[in-house]
Scaffold this active site. Sequence first.
Site, PDB file in Angstrom:
ATOM      1  N   SER A 677       0.775  -1.175   0.069  1.00  0.00           N
ATOM      2  CA  SER A 677       0.000   0.154  -0.112  1.00  0.00           C
ATOM      3  C   SER A 677       0.759   1.254  -0.072  1.00  0.00           C
ATOM      4  O   SER A 677       0.370   2.443   0.106  1.00  0.00           O
ATOM      5  CB  SER A 677      -0.897  -0.007   1.310  1.00  0.00           C
ATOM      6  OG  SER A 677      -0.262  -0.059   2.423  1.00  0.00           O
ATOM      7  N   LYS A 720      -6.416   2.711   9.228  1.00  0.00           N
ATOM      8  CA  LYS A 720      -5.470   3.769   8.698  1.00  0.00           C
ATOM      9  C   LYS A 720      -5.879   5.193   8.811  1.00  0.00           C
ATOM     10  O   LYS A 720      -5.413   6.195   9.269  1.00  0.00           O
ATOM     11  CB  LYS A 720      -5.162   3.497   7.121  1.00  0.00           C
ATOM     12  CG  LYS A 720      -4.157   2.289   6.888  1.00  0.00           C
ATOM     13  CD  LYS A 720      -4.105   1.923   5.368  1.00  0.00           C
ATOM     14  CE  LYS A 720      -3.205   0.877   5.044  1.00  0.00           C
ATOM     15  NZ  LYS A 720      -3.045   0.523   3.688  1.00  0.00           N
TER      16      LYS A 720
END
Length: 772
Positions: A677, A720
């Site tokens: 990511s 996140k």
Amino acid sequence: MTEKNNVQMPLLPLRGILVFPTMVLHLDVGRERSVKALEKAMLEDHQIFLAAQKDSSIDNPAKEDIYQIGTVANVKQMLKLPNGTFRVLVEGLYRGQIVEFTEDEELYNAEIEPIEDAHTSKNEEDALMRSLLKQFEQYIGVSTKLNKETYQTVADIEEPGRLADIVASHLSLKIKVKQEILETREVKERLQQLIQYISNEREVLSLEKKIGHRVKKSMEKTQKEYYLREQMKAIQKELGDKDGKTGDVALLKEKIDEANMPERISKIANKELDRFEKVPQTSAESSVIRNYIEWLTALPWTNETEDNLNIHHAEKILDQDHYGLEKVKERVLEYLAVQHLTQSLKGPILCLVGPPGVGKTSLAKSIARAINRKFVRISLGGIRDEAEIRGHRRTYIGAMPGRIMQGMKKAETINPVFLLDEIDKMASDFRGDPSSAMLEVLDPEQNSTFSDHFIEETYDLSKVMFVATANNLQTIPRPLLDRMEVISIAGYTELEKQHIAKEHLLTKQLEENGLQKGQLQLRDEALLKLIRRYTREAGVRGLERQLASLCRKAAKIIISENKKRVIVTEKQLESLLGKPLFRYGMMEEEDQIGTATGLAYTSAGGDTLAIEVSIVPGKGNLTLTGKLGEVMKESAQAAFSYIRSRAEKLDVDPEFYQKNDIHIHVPEGATPKDGPSAGITIATALVSALTNRPVKKEVGMTGEITLRGRVLPIGGLKEKSLSAHRAGITTIIIPKDNEKDLEDIPESVREDLTFIPVQHLDTVLEHALVGE
């Protein structure tokens, strides 16, 4: 016997044996001095003096350790054995007495004075001989060691002294007694001694025979009693007496009737009961059969608890016990709704996967409470033996059913909530693979006919609601994983942790540490700091430990300083718990060139990750540091290749890679980092450094990149986003495909953040870089 003069000859001390004149026997000789004495005798006239030791344990006897009277013998044969000792054949000649004993380093020597027998009246000696022979004959009759042939060899001897010596040699007497006979010179006295000894020995042997006869009779009596007892049991059975085994049979019969078994199981149990009746109670098989019948009657075959299908009640219980965990709760409520409509549904097989401390085990307990079912838990961690699941065969000593059947017995119903704890920690070795045995348990198509090796008969597990827990899906075999419905529990957000701490953990710890509710007050900002700076975990186990520590500190202050309450503020937290254990990422204070903020997902939740790029003149080397994993290294290579292919459009010198060395670094180099990511973050930082355009400080991003610049979806968006919110970031760039995950983010967090979904890196750069 003619008169003999004194003779000088070697001496051989004997241990545990004595030689009479006229005796012929073998001796084993091993002591060095004794061997030397024999060798000297063989070299001279073959004569040696044999004298018994007073104490047979002495290896090197002195003069006082040896009897003075012994036997002069003739060495007829000497043979060396493989073990180093010598076997000697000797024949006793006559009695002798040591006159002078000489000892040198090699052997024993002695001057021997011959001893002749002393005779008295011949008639008296003849009478004593007859008496001795008569006594000896009777002795042989009761002795088990001597036979009639021995008597024949003795009966023909006419010389009284010789007769006495030969009879004495055949008797089982102690060395001391034999020595007394040997030292007796008068033949008459010697005969009298032997008559007395034989008489005593006869009495002892007769007593032994009587005792043996009594023991034999006693054994016969025991066997007779056993037979009579068996007859008595048969009579008791006919009379209906319930004592003894008959009572056991009646008790087991009663249990079988009350167990409410299916007809086929009832037939098997009654058949085994018939076998139990026929097998003797003392037989080992009797206890095996009894154990089997008791297990059959103890298992639930038809007993079932009624489910509470009220969805609102179940929802209330689940919310009461656990905050958050919406997906798991939703799945349980779906199960109840379907069962309410169909009234029959196979038990679902759920697998709760998540880090330690997120409440997987306690959630299974809550499910059981919510639907009014019994709860059973077995731990599978470290199980290596297949028999732990399927049980042992009944033929083995100490055989038992497996853990599944033991759990069902404990549950006492056929539809409990059955928790299989730590299913990812099963192992396998030479005793079998327990995870393969679990396939039948967890397959809805097979578990209605589960077979345990001990029970042997099929057992229906289809109504059981199995809940498995695991920390890591990677270690669960694929076929086993395929049979379960996996529900991931990623962990708790900061907001959820705050709520759990206030509503559950703090209340529990106050009670455990003897504090009243108002005696410890924890301010919200102190609790937030406790969560952020003193714990780093997905669950709340560490948080509970820190709260317990606070309660103990508060208890000490209340007792020692006589205070009514302790109020913990953010400033006081450090003085109570010490320096913070962890730090968390914060956004940059101003726009930076070559530095982009990425969002990472860890086992302890989410975190921000700064990615820094430095460009210096060089030969085009690309250096990656910060303990990056293979996936992140490949992301950096992909970003680098994309920028090279789009250099002109991005306003980057097309030959930048030939003139410069590029260094990509992720701080906190001691912490391993990996995951798919970080692609767009690395690319943004690279473009910023190459174009001298700063990256907006308030922007965080997450997403993977392809060589064509496409942005691929990622996982852990909820965690996140929470880390970005905590760090003060206001804008998050996310892949377009992750828009569906926005609903998982708490509304209070969504309101403070701006989410920008992107499909291509060009869009990322438009929103992330300052200027056009």
